[in-house]
Design an enzyme around this catalytic site. Structure first.
Site, PDB file in Angstrom:
ATOM      1  N   THR A  23      10.912   1.738  -9.433  1.00  0.00           N
ATOM      2  CA  THR A  23      10.374   2.084  -8.090  1.00  0.00           C
ATOM      3  C   THR A  23      10.552   0.942  -7.047  1.00  0.00           C
ATOM      4  O   THR A  23      10.600  -0.285  -7.292  1.00  0.00           O
ATOM      5  CB  THR A  23       9.142   2.630  -8.281  1.00  0.00           C
ATOM      6  N   ASP A  24      10.791   1.419  -6.043  1.00  0.00           N
ATOM      7  CA  ASP A  24      10.885   0.601  -4.696  1.00  0.00           C
ATOM      8  C   ASP A  24       9.275   0.022  -4.510  1.00  0.00           C
ATOM      9  O   ASP A  24       9.276  -0.730  -3.711  1.00  0.00           O
ATOM     10  CB  ASP A  24      11.291   1.356  -3.513  1.00  0.00           C
ATOM     11  N   GLU A  25       8.318   0.497  -5.228  1.00  0.00           N
ATOM     12  CA  GLU A  25       6.758   0.005  -4.730  1.00  0.00           C
ATOM     13  C   GLU A  25       6.807  -1.495  -5.349  1.00  0.00           C
ATOM     14  O   GLU A  25       5.887  -2.122  -5.009  1.00  0.00           O
ATOM     15  CB  GLU A  25       5.846   1.155  -5.328  1.00  0.00           C
TER      16      GLU A  25
ATOM     17  N   TYR B 170      -0.066   0.203 -10.392  1.00  0.00           N
ATOM     18  CA  TYR B 170       1.026   0.852 -10.793  1.00  0.00           C
ATOM     19  C   TYR B 170       2.249   0.119 -10.477  1.00  0.00           C
ATOM     20  O   TYR B 170       2.998  -0.255 -11.385  1.00  0.00           O
ATOM     21  CB  TYR B 170       1.107   2.170 -10.196  1.00  0.00           C
TER      22      TYR B 170
ATOM     23  N   LYS C 175       5.089  -1.805 -13.062  1.00  0.00           N
ATOM     24  CA  LYS C 175       6.350  -1.679 -12.779  1.00  0.00           C
ATOM     25  C   LYS C 175       7.065  -3.267 -12.710  1.00  0.00           C
ATOM     26  O   LYS C 175       8.347  -3.209 -13.133  1.00  0.00           O
ATOM     27  CB  LYS C 175       6.679  -0.541 -11.866  1.00  0.00           C
TER      28      LYS C 175
HETATM   29  P1  NAD Z   1       6.138  11.590 -14.739  1.00  0.00           P
HETATM   30  O1  NAD Z   1       4.830  10.896 -14.629  1.00  0.00           O
HETATM   31  O2  NAD Z   1       6.454  12.896 -14.070  1.00  0.00           O
HETATM   32  O3  NAD Z   1       6.621  11.616 -16.502  1.00  0.00           O
HETATM   33  C1  NAD Z   1       6.604  10.377 -16.977  1.00  0.00           C
HETATM   34  C2  NAD Z   1       6.895  10.825 -18.576  1.00  0.00           C
HETATM   35  O4  NAD Z   1       6.887   9.819 -19.299  1.00  0.00           O
HETATM   36  C3  NAD Z   1       6.145  12.100 -18.904  1.00  0.00           C
HETATM   37  O5  NAD Z   1       6.976  13.070 -19.584  1.00  0.00           O
HETATM   38  C4  NAD Z   1       5.203  11.352 -20.179  1.00  0.00           C
HETATM   39  O6  NAD Z   1       4.774  12.371 -21.246  1.00  0.00           O
HETATM   40  C5  NAD Z   1       6.161  10.264 -20.431  1.00  0.00           C
HETATM   41  N1  NAD Z   1       5.159   9.274 -21.181  1.00  0.00           N
HETATM   42  C6  NAD Z   1       4.189   8.718 -20.587  1.00  0.00           C
HETATM   43  N2  NAD Z   1       3.896   7.717 -21.572  1.00  0.00           N
HETATM   44  C7  NAD Z   1       4.631   7.727 -22.578  1.00  0.00           C
HETATM   45  C8  NAD Z   1       4.468   6.688 -23.747  1.00  0.00           C
HETATM   46  N3  NAD Z   1       3.824   5.997 -23.920  1.00  0.00           N
HETATM   47  N4  NAD Z   1       5.645   7.051 -24.787  1.00  0.00           N
HETATM   48  C9  NAD Z   1       6.406   8.111 -24.418  1.00  0.00           C
HETATM   49  N5  NAD Z   1       6.584   8.932 -23.178  1.00  0.00           N
HETATM   50  C10 NAD Z   1       5.569   8.677 -22.325  1.00  0.00           C
HETATM   51  O7  NAD Z   1       7.041  10.459 -14.053  1.00  0.00           O
HETATM   52  P2  NAD Z   1       8.330  10.638 -13.104  1.00  0.00           P
HETATM   53  O8  NAD Z   1       7.758  10.739 -11.736  1.00  0.00           O
HETATM   54  O9  NAD Z   1       9.533  11.341 -13.664  1.00  0.00           O
HETATM   55  O10 NAD Z   1       8.899   9.002 -13.290  1.00  0.00           O
HETATM   56  C11 NAD Z   1       9.536   8.610 -14.144  1.00  0.00           C
HETATM   57  C12 NAD Z   1      10.151   7.103 -13.964  1.00  0.00           C
HETATM   58  O11 NAD Z   1      10.641   7.077 -12.596  1.00  0.00           O
HETATM   59  C13 NAD Z   1       9.029   6.368 -14.328  1.00  0.00           C
HETATM   60  O12 NAD Z   1       9.267   5.245 -14.682  1.00  0.00           O
HETATM   61  C14 NAD Z   1       8.584   5.911 -12.395  1.00  0.00           C
HETATM   62  O13 NAD Z   1       8.282   4.693 -12.350  1.00  0.00           O
HETATM   63  C15 NAD Z   1      10.043   5.995 -12.133  1.00  0.00           C
HETATM   64  N6  NAD Z   1      10.068   6.372 -10.769  1.00  0.00           N
HETATM   65  C16 NAD Z   1       9.408   7.609 -10.164  1.00  0.00           C
HETATM   66  C17 NAD Z   1       9.458   7.740  -8.650  1.00  0.00           C
HETATM   67  C18 NAD Z   1       8.761   9.189  -8.211  1.00  0.00           C
HETATM   68  O14 NAD Z   1       8.872   9.329  -7.171  1.00  0.00           O
HETATM   69  N7  NAD Z   1       8.399   9.882  -9.139  1.00  0.00           N
HETATM   70  C19 NAD Z   1      10.151   7.132  -7.851  1.00  0.00           C
HETATM   71  C20 NAD Z   1      11.015   5.877  -8.509  1.00  0.00           C
HETATM   72  C21 NAD Z   1      10.815   5.546  -9.892  1.00  0.00           C
HETATM   73  P1  TYD Z   2       2.048   9.768  -3.803  1.00  0.00           P
HETATM   74  O1  TYD Z   2       2.911  11.080  -4.140  1.00  0.00           O
HETATM   75  O2  TYD Z   2       0.974   9.719  -4.745  1.00  0.00           O
HETATM   76  O3  TYD Z   2       3.190   8.706  -3.916  1.00  0.00           O
HETATM   77  P2  TYD Z   2       3.268   6.926  -3.758  1.00  0.00           P
HETATM   78  O4  TYD Z   2       1.689   6.709  -3.735  1.00  0.00           O
HETATM   79  O5  TYD Z   2       3.869   6.701  -5.112  1.00  0.00           O
HETATM   80  O6  TYD Z   2       3.985   7.053  -2.758  1.00  0.00           O
HETATM   81  O7  TYD Z   2       1.768   9.749  -2.169  1.00  0.00           O
HETATM   82  C1  TYD Z   2       2.657   9.643  -1.303  1.00  0.00           C
HETATM   83  C2  TYD Z   2       1.869   9.557   0.087  1.00  0.00           C
HETATM   84  O8  TYD Z   2       0.872  10.569   0.186  1.00  0.00           O
HETATM   85  C3  TYD Z   2       1.055   8.064  -0.141  1.00  0.00           C
HETATM   86  O9  TYD Z   2       1.226   7.528   1.123  1.00  0.00           O
HETATM   87  C4  TYD Z   2      -0.272   8.547  -0.515  1.00  0.00           C
HETATM   88  C5  TYD Z   2      -0.105  10.107   0.428  1.00  0.00           C
HETATM   89  N1  TYD Z   2      -1.064  10.993  -0.136  1.00  0.00           N
HETATM   90  C6  TYD Z   2      -2.118  11.852   0.652  1.00  0.00           C
HETATM   91  O10 TYD Z   2      -2.349  11.450   1.857  1.00  0.00           O
HETATM   92  N2  TYD Z   2      -2.920  12.691  -0.008  1.00  0.00           N
HETATM   93  C7  TYD Z   2      -2.863  13.073  -1.469  1.00  0.00           C
HETATM   94  O11 TYD Z   2      -3.553  13.974  -1.842  1.00  0.00           O
HETATM   95  C8  TYD Z   2      -1.639  12.187  -2.099  1.00  0.00           C
HETATM   96  C9  TYD Z   2      -1.733  12.532  -3.630  1.00  0.00           C
HETATM   97  C10 TYD Z   2      -1.102  11.399  -1.561  1.00  0.00           C
END
Ligand code: NAD
Ligand code: TYD
Length: 350
Positions: A133-135, A158, A162
């Protein structure tokens, strides 16, 4: 790259993972794609029910922290490469319970790499792709973008977990010669996202006439990328990226949360045939998230110039299609918001 590959996609039942699995199964019939997932609250096999009968797709129910399960899956499917997405992914949950994030994101990643090293006698030619992630870069002021060279400065449990896993993946590359790719992507949105994250939570609440809770002043900025464009970036980096390299992924789509929620409300008014402005009346500003990062924004020039990747749609198009998907898939939403979700919601938004 025409060789046959047996790819273990960890976290394949989650939001981004399910899009990656579907893309690989459809686009690479000569590959075998094994979805390795623990099925936590965020994992849902319904996301991939259309692939169940496909001969180049299999599911292994396993935990990346369990050495025995990882070893068994690597052997059983003669895994040649890993695309690692499994993680605990929600910042708010990491604030209330950081240990789970250390366990899965840090220890799970290290365990996975240990088992890969043990299984692949010769590490050459095997790709370990870590999705991040970019975070990890922290929080930006009004100016500037995250580049691949930006110093790590994670500020939530989080992002700290990461960042730690990114460091371990690079350490395994330098120390043991594991062939790695890492990508750091901005906020994703699209179909099948669990409604704890901003966009699906707001759609779900708006459709049900519930309050739309914005943290703090709502001026925090996120840089949004459609999940299919992230999946296409992962495909590109897996096939064309260089060993040891990191690529930032993003679409230059910066939105303040409050503007984004207003945009979303006006699309919902339109889709549900409501009077303009009526959905937005449910917006409420609530207590800010602890340590809330102010702004994220990605510079994806390296990926665009070196590997010719670019996003395929605009944010407005993607948001409208995402809202349509949630409106047409109320059953999926109703299934995932039952049980645990109710408890989480009550506790977090009390
Ligand atoms: P998500 O929470 O939707 O899904 C996570 C998946 O991992 C689920 O299917 C869960 O069952 C599985 N999982 C969790 N713990 C596990 C374990 N111990 N063993 C096996 N499986 C396990 O997450 P997402 O949003 O799809 O993100 C996927 C990846 O991309 C993550 O690594 C996250 O850090 C990264 N990422 C997410 C975003 C975003 O905006 N969602 C952005 C950049 C990077
Ligand atoms: P989120 O989807 O949780 O992603 P991230 O924290 O990883 O960026 O949140 C996106 C943005 O929205 C973040 O600035 C937090 C804000 N947010 C709210 O204002 N209300 C909410 O109920 C949630 C879940 C997020």
């Amino acid at each position: 790259m025409s060789k046959n590959r047996n790819i273990l996609v960890t976290g394949g039942a989650g939001f981004i993972g399910s899009h990656v699995v579907r893309r690989l199964v459809n686009n690479y019939p000569s590959y075998n794609i094994i979805n390795f997932d623990k099925l936590t609250y965020a994992g849902n096999l319904e996301n991939l029910s259309d692939l169940e009968s496909r001969s180049n797709y299999a599911f292994y129910h396993g935990d990346i922290c369990d050495a025995h399960q990882v070893k068994e899956a690597l052997r059983k499917y003669e895994i040649t490469d890993v695309i690692h997405l499994a993680a605990e992914s929600h910042v708010d949950r990491s604030i209330s319970g950081p240990m789970e994030f250390v366990q899965t994101n840090v220890l799970g990643t290290v365990n996975l790499m240990n088992e890969c090293r043990a299984f692949w006698d010769d590490l050459k030619g095997h790709i370990f792709y870590h999705v991040s992630t970019d975070e990890v870069y922290g929080s930006l002021g009004d100016e500037g973008l995250f580049e691949e060279t930006t110093a790590y400065d994670p500020r939530s449990p989080y992002s700290a977990s990461k960042a730690s896993s990114d460091h371990f993946v690079r350490a395994y590359h330098h120390t043991y010669g594991l062939e790695i790719r890492i990508s750091n992507c901005s906020n994703n949105y699209g179909s099948h996202q669990f409604p704890e994250k901003l966009i699906p939570l707001m759609i779900h609440n708006a459709v049900n006439g519930k309050e739309l809770p914005i943290y703090g002043d709502g001026k925090n900025i996120r840089d949004w990328l459609w999940v299919e464009d992230h999946a296409s970036a992962i495909d590109t980096i897996f096939h064309q990226g260089e060993n040891g390299e990191t690529y930032n992924v993003g679409g230059l789509n910066e939105w303040t949360n409050v503007d984004l929620v207003h945009e979303l409300c006006s699309i919902i008014d339109d889709r549900l045939g409501k009077e303009a402005g009526s959905t937005a009346k449910n917006i409420v500003f609530i207590k800010d998230r602890a340590g809330h990062d102010r702004r994220y924004a990605i510079d994806a020039t390296k990926l665009e110039q070196k590997l010719n990747w670019k996003p395929s749609i605009t944010f407005e198009e993607g948001l409208a299609s995402t809202i349509d998907w949630y409106l047409e898939n109320q059953e999926w939403v109703n299934n995932v918001v039952s049980g645990d979700y109710q408890e989480y919601y009550k506790e977090h938004y009390k």
